[in-house]
Write a protein that holds these residues in place. Structure first.
Motif, mmCIF file in Angstrom:
data_model
loop_
_atom_site.group_PDB
_atom_site.id
_atom_site.type_symbol
_atom_site.label_atom_id
_atom_site.label_comp_id
_atom_site.label_asym_id
_atom_site.label_seq_id
_atom_site.Cartn_x
_atom_site.Cartn_y
_atom_site.Cartn_z
ATOM 1 N N LEU A 116 0.848 -1.178 0.000
ATOM 2 C CA LEU A 116 0.000 0.000 0.000
ATOM 3 C C LEU A 116 0.891 1.238 0.000
ATOM 4 N N ALA A 117 0.288 2.379 -0.187
ATOM 5 C CA ALA A 117 1.033 3.627 -0.047
ATOM 6 C C ALA A 117 1.572 3.714 1.383
ATOM 7 N N THR A 118 2.816 4.141 1.533
ATOM 8 C CA THR A 118 3.456 4.171 2.850
ATOM 9 C C THR A 118 2.650 5.030 3.825
ATOM 10 N N PRO A 119 2.166 4.436 4.914
ATOM 11 C CA PRO A 119 1.354 5.202 5.876
ATOM 12 C C PRO A 119 2.216 5.955 6.874
ATOM 13 N N THR A 120 1.619 6.906 7.550
ATOM 14 C CA THR A 120 2.298 7.641 8.617
ATOM 15 C C THR A 120 1.830 7.081 9.961
ATOM 16 N N PRO A 121 2.728 6.446 10.714
ATOM 17 C CA PRO A 121 2.315 5.844 11.987
ATOM 18 C C PRO A 121 1.852 6.880 12.995
ATOM 19 N N SER A 122 0.838 6.508 13.773
ATOM 20 C CA SER A 122 0.382 7.317 14.898
ATOM 21 C C SER A 122 0.960 6.682 16.161
ATOM 22 N N LEU A 123 1.987 7.315 16.718
ATOM 23 C CA LEU A 123 2.721 6.757 17.841
ATOM 24 C C LEU A 123 2.709 7.719 19.022
ATOM 25 N N PRO A 124 2.840 7.206 20.247
ATOM 26 C CA PRO A 124 3.082 5.803 20.596
ATOM 27 C C PRO A 124 1.828 4.942 20.405
ATOM 28 N N ALA A 125 2.073 3.650 20.164
ATOM 29 C CA ALA A 125 0.995 2.672 20.030
ATOM 30 C C ALA A 125 1.158 1.643 21.141
ATOM 31 N N THR A 126 0.141 1.472 21.954
ATOM 32 C CA THR A 126 0.190 0.501 23.043
ATOM 33 C C THR A 126 -0.747 -0.653 22.731
ATOM 34 N N VAL A 127 -0.201 -1.868 22.734
ATOM 35 C CA VAL A 127 -0.981 -3.068 22.419
ATOM 36 C C VAL A 127 -0.709 -4.126 23.476
ATOM 37 N N THR A 128 -1.612 -5.092 23.563
ATOM 38 C CA THR A 128 -1.400 -6.220 24.463
ATOM 39 C C THR A 128 -0.826 -7.365 23.666
ATOM 40 N N SER A 129 0.404 -7.728 23.978
ATOM 41 C CA SER A 129 1.080 -8.835 23.318
ATOM 42 C C SER A 129 0.358 -10.142 23.628
ATOM 43 N N ALA A 130 0.496 -11.135 22.751
ATOM 44 C CA ALA A 130 -0.192 -12.420 22.932
ATOM 45 C C ALA A 130 0.252 -13.145 24.196
ATOM 46 N N ASP A 131 1.393 -12.745 24.770
ATOM 47 C CA ASP A 131 1.823 -13.357 26.030
ATOM 48 C C ASP A 131 1.310 -12.588 27.239
ATOM 49 N N GLY A 132 0.377 -11.637 26.991
ATOM 50 C CA GLY A 132 -0.259 -10.910 28.076
ATOM 51 C C GLY A 132 0.450 -9.651 28.524
ATOM 52 N N VAL A 133 1.591 -9.344 27.932
ATOM 53 C CA VAL A 133 2.366 -8.164 28.316
ATOM 54 C C VAL A 133 1.880 -6.955 27.523
ATOM 55 N N GLU A 134 1.676 -5.835 28.218
ATOM 56 C CA GLU A 134 1.316 -4.600 27.532
ATOM 57 C C GLU A 134 2.595 -3.959 26.994
ATOM 58 N N VAL A 135 2.615 -3.711 25.681
ATOM 59 C CA VAL A 135 3.829 -3.211 25.029
ATOM 60 C C VAL A 135 3.523 -1.877 24.364
ATOM 61 N N THR A 136 4.387 -0.914 24.571
ATOM 62 C CA THR A 136 4.251 0.396 23.936
ATOM 63 C C THR A 136 5.354 0.572 22.891
ATOM 64 N N VAL A 137 4.951 0.847 21.664
ATOM 65 C CA VAL A 137 5.876 1.059 20.557
ATOM 66 C C VAL A 137 5.946 2.555 20.285
ATOM 67 N N THR A 138 7.136 3.105 20.362
ATOM 68 C CA THR A 138 7.312 4.550 20.154
ATOM 69 C C THR A 138 8.051 4.885 18.869
ATOM 70 N N ASP A 139 8.616 3.865 18.210
ATOM 71 C CA ASP A 139 9.449 4.115 17.029
ATOM 72 C C ASP A 139 9.337 2.920 16.091
ATOM 73 N N THR A 140 8.944 3.149 14.852
ATOM 74 C CA THR A 140 8.827 2.059 13.874
ATOM 75 C C THR A 140 9.829 2.230 12.730
ATOM 76 N N SER A 141 10.897 2.960 12.994
ATOM 77 C CA SER A 141 11.870 3.224 11.930
ATOM 78 C C SER A 141 12.753 2.020 11.633
ATOM 79 N N ARG A 142 12.838 1.054 12.578
ATOM 80 C CA ARG A 142 13.684 -0.126 12.386
ATOM 81 C C ARG A 142 12.908 -1.348 12.879
ATOM 82 N N ILE A 143 12.181 -1.962 11.966
ATOM 83 C CA ILE A 143 11.269 -3.055 12.292
ATOM 84 C C ILE A 143 11.940 -4.399 12.019
#
Length: 254
Positions: free
Chosen positions: A27-54
């Motif tokens: 797709l056309a390169t999107p602009t991330p809305s950060l920070p993004a906080t998600v619940t990992s499948a192992d139950g840990v809440e993870v906050t992503v602040t930078d997606t420049s190196r995935i």
């Protein structure tokens, strides 16, 4: 030569058919809305602040392909051995011949977020990455057609691009529906055995329920050989007796 009878017979004997090329269509390169906080499948809440190196690693190459399809392939810094599609093949590999992750190789890439699941390891690698302050997001390891949308949505959420995720889901669902329409609906498809084979590593496995291949085989109107003979695991070591019992019409291999 035998006398022609007016009937036409099809080709017989073994035939090898190569899979068609399936390039990633980002797709056309999107602009991330950060920070993004998600619940990992192992139950840990993870906050992503930078997606420049995935870094997206798993046994199947699923998550890397999703990242590239979302239009963020330019941010991917490494790959697993399964992510060998053309758009990613230039990236450094962080897995060995046994698919085991190398923590030193990963840290050398300085990733800002790692997407993975429990299909790959060892687990100690992810513990070390989190201890180093790198956000590690575990995703659902199950591979089914019904789970494709959830995988896309989870990856997009972790990278802060949920709208791009929904766009990719809509496109993917349409493509799956188009492919399903081509499949026989009367169960007349062949019996297909998916073989996971890596000869140099001495790995010879027959796919069964939960392998992911079973979902694709059944979706195109065929019968999964491993499931048909009663395997209760996603992959089982191949034996001569097992292959004879499976009696496949088609062998699906990597």
């Amino acid at each position: 030569s035998s006398e022609r009878t007016g009937t036409t017979s099809g080709p017989t004997g073994p035939r090898t058919i190569a899979a068609l090329a399936d390039p990633v269509r980002p797709l056309a390169t999107p602009t991330p809305s950060l920070p993004a906080t998600v619940t990992s499948a192992d139950g840990v809440e993870v906050t992503v602040t930078d997606t420049s190196r995935i870094l997206a690693v798993d046994l199947y190459g699923t998550f890397a392909e999703i990242v590239f399809s979302l239009g963020m392939g330019g941010n991917v810094v490494g790959r697993d051995v399964a992510s060998g599609f053309e758009e990613a093949e230039h990236l450094p590999v962080v897995t060995g011949s046994s698919h085991a992750l190398n923590v030193e190789s990963i840290l050398a890439l300085d990733p800002t977020v790692v997407l993975t699941d429990t299909s790959i390891g060892p687990p100690e690698v992810f513990e070390q990455l989190r201890a180093a302050g790198i956000p590690v997001v575990f995703l659902d390891p199950e591979r089914t057609l019904a789970g494709v949308d959830d995988h896309i949505r989870a990856v997009a959420a972790a990278l802060g691009v949920p709208a791009a995720g929904e766009e990719l889901i809509a496109r993917t669902d349409a493509e799956i529906a188009e492919a399903r329409a081509l499949a026989p609906a009367d169960g007349s498809g062949p019996r297909v055995a998916f073989l996971y084979v890596r000869g140099t590593a001495g790995v010879y496995l027959l796919g069964g329920p939960g392998s992911g291949a079973d979902a694709i085989i059944e979706a195109v109107g065929a019968e999964d050989a491993g499931t048909a003979i009663g395997l209760d695991r996603s992959f089982t070591p191949i034996t001569s007796e097992g292959m004879i019992n499976a009696a496949p019409d088609v062998l699906l291999v990597m």
